[in-house]
Motif scaffolding. Structure first.
Motif, short mmCIF file in Angstrom:
data_model
loop_
_atom_site.label_atom_id
_atom_site.label_comp_id
_atom_site.label_asym_id
_atom_site.label_seq_id
_atom_site.Cartn_x
_atom_site.Cartn_y
_atom_site.Cartn_z
N LEU A 45 0.85 -1.19 0.00
CA LEU A 45 0.00 0.00 0.00
C LEU A 45 0.88 1.24 0.00
O LEU A 45 0.64 2.20 0.73
CB LEU A 45 -0.93 -0.02 1.21
CG LEU A 45 -1.97 -1.15 1.23
CD1 LEU A 45 -2.71 -1.19 2.55
CD2 LEU A 45 -2.94 -1.02 0.07
N SER A 46 1.93 1.19 -0.81
CA SER A 46 2.90 2.28 -0.87
C SER A 46 2.38 3.43 -1.71
O SER A 46 1.32 3.35 -2.35
CB SER A 46 4.22 1.76 -1.45
OG SER A 46 4.01 1.31 -2.78
N TRP A 47 3.16 4.52 -1.74
CA TRP A 47 2.88 5.66 -2.61
C TRP A 47 2.73 5.18 -4.06
O TRP A 47 1.82 5.59 -4.78
CB TRP A 47 4.05 6.65 -2.47
CG TRP A 47 4.02 7.86 -3.35
CD1 TRP A 47 4.32 7.92 -4.68
CD2 TRP A 47 3.66 9.19 -2.97
NE1 TRP A 47 4.20 9.20 -5.15
CE2 TRP A 47 3.80 10.01 -4.11
CE3 TRP A 47 3.28 9.78 -1.77
CZ2 TRP A 47 3.55 11.37 -4.08
CZ3 TRP A 47 3.02 11.14 -1.74
CH2 TRP A 47 3.16 11.92 -2.88
N PHE A 48 3.63 4.30 -4.46
CA PHE A 48 3.65 3.78 -5.84
C PHE A 48 2.37 3.03 -6.18
O PHE A 48 1.73 3.29 -7.20
CB PHE A 48 4.86 2.86 -5.98
CG PHE A 48 4.99 2.20 -7.32
CD1 PHE A 48 5.21 2.94 -8.47
CD2 PHE A 48 4.89 0.82 -7.44
CE1 PHE A 48 5.34 2.33 -9.71
CE2 PHE A 48 5.02 0.20 -8.67
CZ PHE A 48 5.24 0.96 -9.81
N SER A 49 1.96 2.11 -5.32
CA SER A 49 0.79 1.28 -5.62
C SER A 49 -0.52 2.03 -5.44
O SER A 49 -1.52 1.68 -6.07
CB SER A 49 0.79 0.02 -4.74
OG SER A 49 0.64 0.36 -3.38
N CYS A 50 -0.52 3.06 -4.59
CA CYS A 50 -1.76 3.79 -4.34
C CYS A 50 -2.03 4.88 -5.38
O CYS A 50 -3.16 5.35 -5.51
CB CYS A 50 -1.73 4.43 -2.95
SG CYS A 50 -1.99 3.25 -1.60
N ILE A 51 -0.99 5.29 -6.13
CA ILE A 51 -1.17 6.35 -7.12
C ILE A 51 -0.88 5.88 -8.53
O ILE A 51 -1.65 6.13 -9.45
CB ILE A 51 -0.26 7.56 -6.80
CG1 ILE A 51 -0.58 8.13 -5.41
CG2 ILE A 51 -0.44 8.65 -7.85
CD1 ILE A 51 0.30 9.31 -5.02
N TRP A 52 0.23 5.16 -8.74
CA TRP A 52 0.72 4.94 -10.09
C TRP A 52 0.54 3.53 -10.64
O TRP A 52 0.53 3.33 -11.85
CB TRP A 52 2.21 5.30 -10.16
CG TRP A 52 2.46 6.73 -9.89
CD1 TRP A 52 3.07 7.27 -8.79
CD2 TRP A 52 2.07 7.84 -10.70
NE1 TRP A 52 3.10 8.64 -8.88
CE2 TRP A 52 2.49 9.02 -10.04
CE3 TRP A 52 1.40 7.96 -11.91
CZ2 TRP A 52 2.26 10.30 -10.56
CZ3 TRP A 52 1.17 9.22 -12.44
CH2 TRP A 52 1.61 10.36 -11.77
N SER A 53 0.46 2.53 -9.79
CA SER A 53 0.44 1.16 -10.29
C SER A 53 -0.43 0.30 -9.40
O SER A 53 -1.14 0.81 -8.53
CB SER A 53 1.87 0.61 -10.37
OG SER A 53 1.90 -0.65 -11.01
N SER A 54 -0.38 -1.00 -9.62
CA SER A 54 -1.14 -1.94 -8.80
C SER A 54 -2.61 -1.51 -8.77
O SER A 54 -3.23 -1.30 -9.81
CB SER A 54 -0.53 -2.00 -7.40
OG SER A 54 -1.14 -3.02 -6.63
#
Length: 573
Positions: free
Chosen positions: A147-156
């Motif tokens: 549930l990182s910045w990456f997965s919550c905004i850009w991917s996943s």
């Protein structure tokens, strides 16, 4: 057009070209990740969202049968768009990846509009894009719970991408509306009419968000906007400020969220995750306050979540980059907030004006980003949103972190080359962001899931026509969840290992074949020898060994005996 482009290029400094190259390079990486890497980064929450997308597409409705939503109805995230795109791609991973990038481009566009409204210079706007595109992945990144910045905004799953998008659009609209002079009917009315489509779009989203996620958007964005409007009224010492379009529009959006929430509970008979939020007790205040800052540290991968780590290692160096980024962000936000407060005290038309202080009204537009960041930190300090975890839910801090970034950018905006401290700060900030981005991209590619286990299971059960496959054992939870979207031709279900024996919880995701009346034909069971021996005798008598795959064993039964161990915990009710 050619002359304008040539002029724009001449005005750009070498530093701008470096930032543009970084933005384009990372944007290309994110596009490639979303189009090719989602399947090999399946996780606990990601696989659930992909499966929800598949079910929406298959059933043709966002209100799916045989499905239990635990935290929200997924009406205000990328699920509807991804399901729509599946009609074209016929591949859930490609559809989700494309929808992630569409929302990502929209976020950058909304951020651009907002930064232009705040009159930020080109250099700091480019710096904002570099920051936003950074994945901020931890060296201990794990696909299981991501549930990182990456997965919550850009991917996943991009769970918070649309929430961030419409937060930025709302603030942009608020600033535009607040700047309108309602007495200037000739000039103001045409400008406001041009904003009507965007206002309707944002208002509609806030209603849908109320239906899907409850009061989240009202608490994080609308409430601080309402408080900012009240502060304007106090500064101007006039009740007429409450008639301004920005304040009225905020009130309308707030009412729409409330109406959406009432529809959620009264008509749909669903309760989103905001119902679990509780005020903390006095004895837990300092612990909860510390947990919020721990969440901020975790969001930017500033410190390891577990035990001590040698600082002079590669991992330690990466955490140091995250820590420097966070410290610069917090320092810039604090300085920017103080600057806005001083600006209010010097504004010529403010009742808070300090005698002898000369200034302008330039601080007013900067007030709302500060208010959103401060209000969120204050609110989360008083609410228990850990849900039993040791740290604060870091994803809740994404929206306030973006507005903290805007405060930092306002501090840096202007002619950076004239001030040494600005040049040094920007240089360190960019170097840290570049280092963090490169390391995060490498970690993401390195932590790809081995697909061999899922391929083996799918190939083993493929020749059979058995529609229901169980997994039992301590190590098969993620495998069973990922198989549900890897192989949608049958139902995979994980059986929990408890002290009292096997237990199937239908508290999350789909509920197909949960009783014998739905299916009492042949079923399969994957487990290991130790776990099989711990099963109750009726289950062991029903399931006979069919094939040993080397560590994991396939058993088969002629009926659905394990359905007797279903425990339906519907958390949404």
């Amino acid at each position: 057009m050619k002359t304008q482009l040539t002029t724009a290029i001449k005005k750009c400094r070498w530093f701008h070209f470096v930032l543009i190259a970084l933005v384009l390079g990372q944007a290309a990486c994110l596009l490639w990740f979303n189009l090719t890497q989602l399947q090999v980064h399946l996780g606990y929450d990601a696989s659930s969202l992909y499966l929800k997308t598949y079910e929406v597409w298959k059933q043709g409705t966002v209100f799916c049968k045989n499905w239990v939503d635990t935290t929200m109805l997924h009406l205000d995230d990328n699920v509807p768009l991804s399901a729509l795109l599946m009609n074209v791609t016929h591949n859930v991973y490609t559809a989700v990846g494309i929808s992630n990038m569409i929302t990502g481009v929209a976020i950058l566009a909304a951020l651009c509009l907002l930064m232009k409204e705040l009159k930020l210079t080109r250099g700091v706007r480019l710096l904002a894009y570099v920051f936003m595109l950074c994945p901020f992945l931890s060296p201990d990144f794990d696909n299981f719970i991501d549930l990182s910045w990456f997965s919550c905004i850009w991917s996943s799953g991009s769970w918070y991408a649309q929430k961030l998008l419409f937060s930025l659009l709302f603030v942009w609209l608020w600033l535009r509306l607040q700047a309108e002079d309602v007495t200037d009917t000739r000039g103001s009315a045409p400008r406001m009419r041009r904003l009507v489509p965007a206002m309707c779009l944002v208002a509609a989203y806030y209603f849908i968000s109320g239906v899907s996620s409850g009061y989240y958007m009202a608490a994080t964005v609308l409430t601080p906007a309402l408080l900012t409007g009240l502060l304007y009224m106090f500064c101007q010492n006039s009740l007429k400020e409450l008639k301004r379009p920005a304040f009225v529009y905020t009130a309308v959006c707030l009412l729409l969220v409330v109406a959406g929430k009432q529809l959620q509970t009264g008509v749909l008979h669903y309760s989103s995750h905001d119902n679990l939020v509780r005020l903390i007790g006095i004895d837990q205040f300092w612990k909860n306050l510390g947990s919020v800052w721990q969440g901020m540290l975790e969001l930017f991968s500033a410190l390891p979540a577990g035990s001590y780590l040698d600082a002079m290692t590669k991992k330690g160096g990466m955490y140091a980059l995250g820590l420097l980024i966070l410290l610069i962000l917090l320092a810039g936000f604090s300085a920017g907030a103080v600057r806005v407060i001083k600006g209010l005290r010097c504004a010529p038309d403010s009742t808070l004006r300090k005698p002898g202080c000369a200034g302008t009204s330039a601080a007013y537009p900067s007030l709302l980003p500060v208010m959103i960041a401060v209000w969120n930190l204050f609110m989360f300090a008083l609410l228990n949103t850990r849900y039993g975890d040791r740290f604060f839910e870091k994803r809740y801090l994404i929206i306030p972190a973006v507005f903290m970034l805007l405060c930092l950018l306002q501090l840096l905006s202007g002619n950076i080359s004239q001030l040494i401290w600005k040049k040094c700060l920007c240089g360190v900030f960019v170097l840290c962001l570049v280092g963090q981005t490169v390391c995060s991209d490498y970690i993401y590619l390195e932590r790809r899931l081995p697909m061999s286990d899922m391929a083996l299971i799918s190939a083993t059960v493929g020749p059979t026509e058995v529609p229901l496959v169980y997994f039992y054992g301590d190590n098969y939870d993620l495998l069973a969840r990922n198989l549900r979207i890897y192989d949608t031709s049958r139902i995979y279900r994980y059986v929990n290992v408890t002290d009292s024996g096997p237990e199937i919880r239908l508290s999350d995701d789909y509920t197909y074949y949960s009783t014998r009346s739905e299916w009492n034909g042949e079923t399969l069971l994957f487990t290991d020898k130790k776990s099989y021996d711990s099963l109750p005798d009726p289950v062991k008598n029903a399931y006979v060994l069919k094939q040993d795959l080397g560590g994991i064993i396939l058993y088969a039964a002629k009926d659905n005996t394990l359905a007797d161990y279903v425990k339906n915990e519907d958390k949404s009710q």
